[in-house]
Design a protein around this motif. Structure first.
Motif, PDB file in Angstrom:
ATOM      1  N   LEU A   1      57.809  85.560  72.938  1.00 63.27           N
ATOM      2  CA  LEU A   1      58.067  84.199  72.467  1.00 63.27           C
ATOM      3  C   LEU A   1      59.524  83.970  72.075  1.00 63.27           C
ATOM      4  O   LEU A   1      59.876  82.881  71.629  1.00 63.27           O
ATOM      5  CB  LEU A   1      57.164  83.889  71.266  1.00 63.27           C
ATOM      6  N   LYS A   2      60.371  84.969  72.237  1.00 67.59           N
ATOM      7  CA  LYS A   2      61.766  84.842  71.808  1.00 67.59           C
ATOM      8  C   LYS A   2      62.595  83.923  72.699  1.00 67.59           C
ATOM      9  O   LYS A   2      63.690  83.536  72.329  1.00 67.59           O
ATOM     10  CB  LYS A   2      62.430  86.221  71.749  1.00 67.59           C
TER      11      LYS A   2
ATOM     12  N   ASP B   1      58.894  79.483  76.526  1.00 71.55           N
ATOM     13  CA  ASP B   1      58.075  80.697  76.487  1.00 71.55           C
ATOM     14  C   ASP B   1      56.756  80.432  75.766  1.00 71.55           C
ATOM     15  O   ASP B   1      55.699  80.905  76.190  1.00 71.55           O
ATOM     16  CB  ASP B   1      58.808  81.843  75.790  1.00 71.55           C
ATOM     17  N   ALA B   2      56.798  79.675  74.680  1.00 69.75           N
ATOM     18  CA  ALA B   2      55.581  79.357  73.935  1.00 69.75           C
ATOM     19  C   ALA B   2      54.637  78.520  74.795  1.00 69.75           C
ATOM     20  O   ALA B   2      53.418  78.759  74.810  1.00 69.75           O
ATOM     21  CB  ALA B   2      55.929  78.615  72.645  1.00 69.75           C
ATOM     22  N   LEU B   3      55.192  77.569  75.535  1.00 69.95           N
ATOM     23  CA  LEU B   3      54.374  76.728  76.411  1.00 69.95           C
ATOM     24  C   LEU B   3      53.731  77.560  77.521  1.00 69.95           C
ATOM     25  O   LEU B   3      52.527  77.426  77.788  1.00 69.95           O
ATOM     26  CB  LEU B   3      55.229  75.608  77.010  1.00 69.95           C
ATOM     27  N   LEU B   4      54.502  78.428  78.140  1.00 71.58           N
ATOM     28  CA  LEU B   4      53.960  79.292  79.187  1.00 71.58           C
ATOM     29  C   LEU B   4      52.893  80.234  78.633  1.00 71.58           C
ATOM     30  O   LEU B   4      51.869  80.480  79.279  1.00 71.58           O
ATOM     31  CB  LEU B   4      55.073  80.097  79.846  1.00 71.58           C
ATOM     32  N   TYR B   5      53.107  80.758  77.430  1.00 72.06           N
ATOM     33  CA  TYR B   5      52.138  81.651  76.805  1.00 72.06           C
ATOM     34  C   TYR B   5      50.822  80.916  76.550  1.00 72.06           C
ATOM     35  O   TYR B   5      49.741  81.417  76.863  1.00 72.06           O
ATOM     36  CB  TYR B   5      52.708  82.198  75.495  1.00 72.06           C
ATOM     37  N   ARG B   6      50.915  79.715  75.991  1.00 75.20           N
ATOM     38  CA  ARG B   6      49.707  78.953  75.696  1.00 75.20           C
ATOM     39  C   ARG B   6      48.966  78.552  76.963  1.00 75.20           C
ATOM     40  O   ARG B   6      47.729  78.593  77.015  1.00 75.20           O
ATOM     41  CB  ARG B   6      50.059  77.711  74.878  1.00 75.20           C
ATOM     42  N   ALA B   7      49.708  78.162  77.995  1.00 75.13           N
ATOM     43  CA  ALA B   7      49.074  77.810  79.271  1.00 75.13           C
ATOM     44  C   ALA B   7      48.381  79.020  79.885  1.00 75.13           C
ATOM     45  O   ALA B   7      47.261  78.913  80.400  1.00 75.13           O
ATOM     46  CB  ALA B   7      50.120  77.250  80.234  1.00 75.13           C
TER      47      ALA B   7
END
Length: 86
Positions: A48-49, A54-60
């Motif tokens: 998430l750094k 990165d946060a959006l891709l992680y959640r998706a």
């Protein structure tokens, strides 16, 4: 030399001149900055750094994984109970 050969050779020269004489863009080396960002000990997980993208891709990714797992379970349950033929 045939006329077609002369035209082809002229076209080659123009194409070569266009490609080789174009201005090159200087791109800065961003690797040291990224290394410093990702190696910093600030309590944020490394995945998430990179910021909000990165946060959006992680959640998706997590949402698609959960939906996919749910669909697999649904299909397994559906396959385990055979359909009645009337």
């Amino acid at each position: 030399m045939c006329a077609d050969c002369a035209r082809f050779q002229a076209l080659q020269q123009v194409a070569h001149r266009t490609i080789s004489s174009s201005a090159r863009r200087q791109v800065g080396n961003k690797v040291p900055q990224k290394q410093k960002l990702f190696q910093e000990d600030n309590g944020i997980p490394v995945h998430l750094k990179g910021g909000s993208s990165d946060a959006l891709l992680y959640r998706a990714t997590m949402a698609l994984t959960a939906l996919g797992a749910g669909y697999v379970v649904y299909e397994l349950v559906k396959a385990s109970f055979p359909q009645k033929k009337d």
